[in-house]
Enzyme design. Sequence first.
Site, short mmCIF file in Angstrom:
data_model
loop_
_atom_site.label_atom_id
_atom_site.label_comp_id
_atom_site.label_asym_id
_atom_site.label_seq_id
_atom_site.Cartn_x
_atom_site.Cartn_y
_atom_site.Cartn_z
N ASP A 120 0.83 -1.21 0.00
CA ASP A 120 0.00 0.00 0.00
C ASP A 120 0.86 1.26 0.00
OD1 ASP A 120 1.06 -0.25 2.50
OD2 ASP A 120 -0.81 0.09 3.59
N GLU A 121 2.06 1.17 -0.54
CA GLU A 121 3.00 2.30 -0.56
C GLU A 121 3.23 2.79 -1.99
OE1 GLU A 121 5.72 1.16 3.32
OE2 GLU A 121 6.33 0.45 1.34
#
Length: 209
Positions: A120-121
């Site tokens: 989720d980066e």
Amino acid sequence: ETADYSQRAYVETQDEIGELGETFNAMMGLIQERDEAMEHLALHDTLTGLHNRHYLRIRARRPVLESSERCALFYIDIDNFKQINDNLDHNVGDRVLMSVASRLSSVAGDGSLLVRFGGDEFVFCAYDLAAGDDPNVIANRLRDAVAEPLFIDGRELTARASVGIAMAPEHGVTIDELLQKADAAMHVAKENGRDQIQLWNSAISQRAN
């Protein structure tokens, strides 16, 4: 020898030699298509279509200041993505990531670098910043884009993001240097309550050490 599969044989005749040349050209075309597809897969994230961590690592040690005097790297982490995955399912999580990637792309615009770094980066590098451009304003636009309500299968979801910032040339002149510092700043933003923005400073690295 050069792996240049765009080359083709010049075919003059329609006899067996000409037929062989046409077959060779068709084979070269297939190899060229395969190599281009493999290169695209190697450098792009299959879910979002953005460039991936491998692409960023290739560029990591090159100077970022090739044509600009000032740029900013933003390390963006979705704060509540684990809860979305745990409480719903991974299919919903994937759709959230695709939506977030699309929204970040609309903020990033052309001429900048946006990468799905993993999970989720995301990493965004804004080039050619004017002297008066405030990186916090850009970070707020990125964070606001993530926070817009998402509607998936009739359910409204809201994502939040923590953003770390590192500047060139003040904090480094390669993506690798900026990435390390923006990552450290992002973790401080999370420690400060999440859904925050943090510009790197030397105290952050001293604290980490």
